[in-house]
Design a protein around this motif. Structure first.
Motif, PDB file in Angstrom:
ATOM      1  N   UNK A  36      89.440  97.487  57.662  1.00 55.88           N
ATOM      2  CA  UNK A  36      89.534  97.070  58.962  1.00 55.88           C
ATOM      3  C   UNK A  36      90.674  96.350  59.214  1.00 55.88           C
ATOM      4  N   UNK A  37      90.905  95.312  58.193  1.00 55.19           N
ATOM      5  CA  UNK A  37      92.153  94.520  58.148  1.00 55.19           C
ATOM      6  C   UNK A  37      93.239  95.369  58.243  1.00 55.19           C
ATOM      7  N   UNK A  38      93.569  96.168  57.683  1.00 56.44           N
ATOM      8  CA  UNK A  38      94.714  97.031  57.645  1.00 56.44           C
ATOM      9  C   UNK A  38      94.732  97.547  59.210  1.00 56.44           C
ATOM     10  N   UNK A  39      94.017  97.675  59.969  1.00 61.14           N
ATOM     11  CA  UNK A  39      94.109  98.343  61.204  1.00 61.14           C
ATOM     12  C   UNK A  39      94.404  97.222  62.251  1.00 61.14           C
ATOM     13  N   UNK A  40      94.305  96.029  61.794  1.00 62.27           N
ATOM     14  CA  UNK A  40      94.391  95.021  62.819  1.00 62.27           C
ATOM     15  C   UNK A  40      95.895  94.433  62.576  1.00 62.27           C
ATOM     16  N   UNK A  41      96.849  95.115  63.416  1.00 66.17           N
ATOM     17  CA  UNK A  41      98.266  94.744  63.041  1.00 66.17           C
ATOM     18  C   UNK A  41      98.566  93.484  63.647  1.00 66.17           C
ATOM     19  N   UNK A  42      97.662  92.602  64.525  1.00 66.58           N
ATOM     20  CA  UNK A  42      98.311  91.453  65.304  1.00 66.58           C
ATOM     21  C   UNK A  42      97.956  90.213  64.330  1.00 66.58           C
ATOM     22  N   UNK A  43      96.885  90.457  63.669  1.00 68.17           N
ATOM     23  CA  UNK A  43      96.530  88.901  62.962  1.00 68.17           C
ATOM     24  C   UNK A  43      97.512  88.589  61.980  1.00 68.17           C
ATOM     25  N   UNK A  44      98.142  87.540  62.035  1.00 64.46           N
ATOM     26  CA  UNK A  44      99.041  87.097  61.088  1.00 64.46           C
ATOM     27  C   UNK A  44      98.365  86.621  59.712  1.00 64.46           C
ATOM     28  N   UNK A  45      96.957  86.394  59.696  1.00 66.33           N
ATOM     29  CA  UNK A  45      96.429  86.008  58.328  1.00 66.33           C
ATOM     30  C   UNK A  45      95.788  86.938  57.793  1.00 66.33           C
ATOM     31  N   UNK A  46      96.098  88.618  58.138  1.00 64.55           N
ATOM     32  CA  UNK A  46      95.181  89.546  57.630  1.00 64.55           C
ATOM     33  C   UNK A  46      95.418  89.788  56.241  1.00 64.55           C
ATOM     34  N   UNK A  47      96.766  89.502  55.511  1.00 61.05           N
ATOM     35  CA  UNK A  47      96.978  89.875  54.118  1.00 61.05           C
ATOM     36  C   UNK A  47      96.118  88.749  53.327  1.00 61.05           C
ATOM     37  N   UNK A  48      95.710  87.418  53.829  1.00 54.61           N
ATOM     38  CA  UNK A  48      94.985  86.672  53.191  1.00 54.61           C
ATOM     39  C   UNK A  48      93.431  87.188  52.917  1.00 54.61           C
ATOM     40  N   UNK A  59      98.600  93.263  47.655  1.00 52.38           N
ATOM     41  CA  UNK A  59      98.148  92.170  48.728  1.00 52.38           C
ATOM     42  C   UNK A  59      98.506  91.011  48.362  1.00 52.38           C
ATOM     43  N   UNK A  60      98.670  90.695  47.067  1.00 59.18           N
ATOM     44  CA  UNK A  60      99.003  89.265  46.196  1.00 59.18           C
ATOM     45  C   UNK A  60     100.540  89.088  46.750  1.00 59.18           C
ATOM     46  N   UNK A  61     101.332  90.052  46.693  1.00 59.63           N
ATOM     47  CA  UNK A  61     102.725  89.971  46.909  1.00 59.63           C
ATOM     48  C   UNK A  61     103.128  89.764  48.593  1.00 59.63           C
ATOM     49  N   UNK A 120     102.596 102.589  64.206  1.00 59.15           N
ATOM     50  CA  UNK A 120     101.223 102.317  64.556  1.00 59.15           C
ATOM     51  C   UNK A 120     100.720 102.914  65.725  1.00 59.15           C
ATOM     52  N   UNK A 121     101.495 103.413  66.718  1.00 59.08           N
ATOM     53  CA  UNK A 121     101.300 104.050  67.820  1.00 59.08           C
ATOM     54  C   UNK A 121     100.657 105.611  67.497  1.00 59.08           C
ATOM     55  N   UNK A 122     100.788 106.033  66.192  1.00 59.31           N
ATOM     56  CA  UNK A 122     100.268 107.138  65.768  1.00 59.31           C
ATOM     57  C   UNK A 122      98.749 107.036  65.187  1.00 59.31           C
ATOM     58  N   UNK A 123      98.356 105.730  65.017  1.00 62.33           N
ATOM     59  CA  UNK A 123      96.916 105.311  64.371  1.00 62.33           C
ATOM     60  C   UNK A 123      96.077 105.965  65.583  1.00 62.33           C
ATOM     61  N   UNK A 124      94.894 106.337  65.054  1.00 62.42           N
ATOM     62  CA  UNK A 124      94.118 106.796  66.136  1.00 62.42           C
ATOM     63  C   UNK A 124      92.962 105.788  66.451  1.00 62.42           C
ATOM     64  N   UNK A 125      93.099 105.233  67.579  1.00 57.39           N
ATOM     65  CA  UNK A 125      92.301 104.164  67.959  1.00 57.39           C
ATOM     66  C   UNK A 125      90.782 104.653  68.215  1.00 57.39           C
ATOM     67  N   UNK A 126      90.702 105.735  68.533  1.00 55.01           N
ATOM     68  CA  UNK A 126      89.098 106.116  68.447  1.00 55.01           C
ATOM     69  C   UNK A 126      88.515 106.296  67.132  1.00 55.01           C
ATOM     70  N   UNK A 127      89.257 106.430  66.244  1.00 57.08           N
ATOM     71  CA  UNK A 127      88.485 106.583  64.781  1.00 57.08           C
ATOM     72  C   UNK A 127      88.468 105.101  64.297  1.00 57.08           C
ATOM     73  N   UNK A 128      89.362 104.126  64.873  1.00 57.96           N
ATOM     74  CA  UNK A 128      89.019 102.746  64.640  1.00 57.96           C
ATOM     75  C   UNK A 128      88.028 102.294  65.185  1.00 57.96           C
ATOM     76  N   UNK A 129      87.694 102.465  66.485  1.00 58.59           N
ATOM     77  CA  UNK A 129      86.592 102.000  67.344  1.00 58.59           C
ATOM     78  C   UNK A 129      85.239 102.525  66.238  1.00 58.59           C
ATOM     79  N   UNK A 145      85.347  97.634  50.665  1.00 58.03           N
ATOM     80  CA  UNK A 145      86.489  98.672  51.141  1.00 58.03           C
ATOM     81  C   UNK A 145      86.518  98.776  52.383  1.00 58.03           C
ATOM     82  N   UNK A 146      85.644  98.934  53.139  1.00 56.75           N
ATOM     83  CA  UNK A 146      85.596  99.156  54.506  1.00 56.75           C
ATOM     84  C   UNK A 146      86.171  97.862  55.123  1.00 56.75           C
ATOM     85  N   UNK A 147      86.031  96.837  54.843  1.00 51.81           N
ATOM     86  CA  UNK A 147      86.403  95.486  55.084  1.00 51.81           C
ATOM     87  C   UNK A 147      87.950  95.482  55.191  1.00 51.81           C
TER      88      UNK A 147
END
Length: 414
Positions: free
Chosen positions: A303-315, A340-342, A266-275, A298-300
């Motif tokens: 978005x959730x794919x880039x939020x690594x800290x949220x424990x409910x993101x897969x729901x 995502x179901x898995x 995740x350190x390779x993710x481009x935070x500027x593009x996420x913003x 699809x954008x939403x």
């Protein structure tokens, strides 16, 4: 830099720009003329650069050659003079002034080109095929991959589409507001497919083609600069591209093999593009409209794919895929939903969900089942990975799947 390395890249990024500018300036009835001039330009570049090395500014060199070839073409070939008439018999000084490859003219020409090619005289699928070929430089195989179709089907569709444009006196012109708004959805779908081919390519043995992703983003940024085309849907698609592009560096290892989402650094993710993705997603949702498109969903999801800290993101992701499947079903969407179901309910419960899709001729179907069975039944997992290898045409995908098989076999011997 090696000319053999830079020429294909420039062909992808500059070929369509040259075609668009020539078509706009000369109002060419047969678009093939502009394409021939562009092709001859790159042929000369490949020969000249191989013998003499790269010029200081390769892009400017291409534009100069294209400009000169266009002037010579209309000056010397009598068949062209006969077709275009006296109106275009200009002096050399006038010709030099009317073919300009500056940034603004290129952007304007490409924008007019894509909206002109997306002409309702053709079906929407044909419009998209033509735009992908003419504006985006796609080959027949790439278009076939984008449509999950046979190459012969695409060839016939392109031939009929070009003939239809000729018969209806195709030309580049300033479009009226109604024309732009009525064609915008087709244009956005074209750019969506262009980006997807770059993000997950099936051609040229390259899984990721950053040049295509960047070109799609460049073109859609042009749309956001125009008040008529700066719509919520346009911003949603741009947000999606930014979120997806932010993870490009983390998706491949040094051997060019795909890195699964769970294993990405995740350190390779481009935070500027996420913003930037966050910004455009807010823009897409800022108006009081109920017109939520698949690009919004699809954008939403991205978005959730880039939020690594949220424990409910897969729901959240699963809920969004449930909406997307109902809005516009596709095999890829169904398979992504099952993944995502898995994540929410576990691999064991996801296996019946995946098997119920019965997409046995799809490599991603077997790849997903291989992933789901990996910790439950290694033999079945290996069988599905091997089936996926048989189906896929991508050398990179084959290598990635084989790596997963090898890993399963190695764990058996420990």
């Amino acid at each position: 830099m090696n000319p053999n390395e830079i020429t294909p890249h420039l062909f992808r990024t500059e070929y369509s720009k040259i075609v668009a500018v020539l078509c706009k300036k000369f109002d060419i009835k047969h678009i093939e003329i502009a394409e021939d001039i562009a092709s001859e330009t790159f042929l000369k570049a490949s020969e000249y650069w191989a013998a003499n090395g790269l010029p200081e500014n390769p892009t400017a060199w291409l534009y100069t050659v294209a400009r000169n070839k266009a002037k010579d073409y209309f000056k010397h070939l009598s068949v062209i003079e006969k077709n275009i008439g006296e109106e275009f018999k200009t002096t050399r000084t006038e010709q030099q002034s009317i073919i300009e490859f500056d940034i603004q003219n290129i952007s304007d020409s490409q924008l007019e080109m894509i909206f002109s090619v997306c002409n309702p005289v053709n079906s929407q699928e044909t419009q998209i095929c033509l735009a992908l070929q003419i504006l985006c430089g796609f080959g027949v195989e790439e278009i076939a991959n984008a449509f999950l179709s046979k190459t012969e089907t695409i060839k016939k569709r392109l031939q009929r589409g070009r003939e239809s444009l000729r018969n209806h006196h195709f030309k580049l012109d300033i479009l009226h507001e109604n024309d732009i708004l009525s064609r915008l959805d087709t244009v956005l779908t074209t750019l969506y497919l262009l980006f997807n081919e770059g993000y997950f390519s099936k051609t040229n043995n390259l899984l990721i083609r950053k040049d295509l992703c960047l070109e799609a983003i460049r073109l859609i940024l042009i749309l956001t600069d125009n008040p008529l085309t700066n719509t919520p849907k346009t911003n949603a698609l741009l947000a999606l591209m930014c979120f997806q592009s932010s993870r490009l560096e983390a998706r491949l290892n040094h051997e060019g093999e795909v890195i699964l989402f769970d294993e990405q650094d995740e350190s390779l993710w481009d935070q500027a593009l996420i913003e930037k993705g966050n910004y455009y997603l807010i823009q897409a949702c800022s108006t009081n409209t109920t017109d939520i498109s698949k690009f919004h969903i699809e954008a939403a999801i991205a978005y959730w794919h880039t939020t690594s800290t949220n424990t409910d993101k897969w729901s959240h992701i699963l809920d969004l895929y449930n909406q997307l499947v109902l809005m516009e079903y596709s095999p890829i969407t169904a398979l992504n939903r099952t993944f995502a179901f898995s994540k929410v309910y576990g691999n064991k419960k996801a296996i019946p969900e995946a098997e119920s899709l019965s997409l046995t001729e799809h490599e991603y179907y077997h790849g997903l089942l291989g992933y789901l069975y990996a910790k439950i039944n290694k033999d079945k997992a290996i069988c599905h990975f091997e089936e996926a290898i048989k189906i896929t045409k991508s050398k990179t995908e084959k290598q990635t799947l084989q790596r997963q098989i090898n890993h399963l076999k190695e764990t058996d011997t420990l």
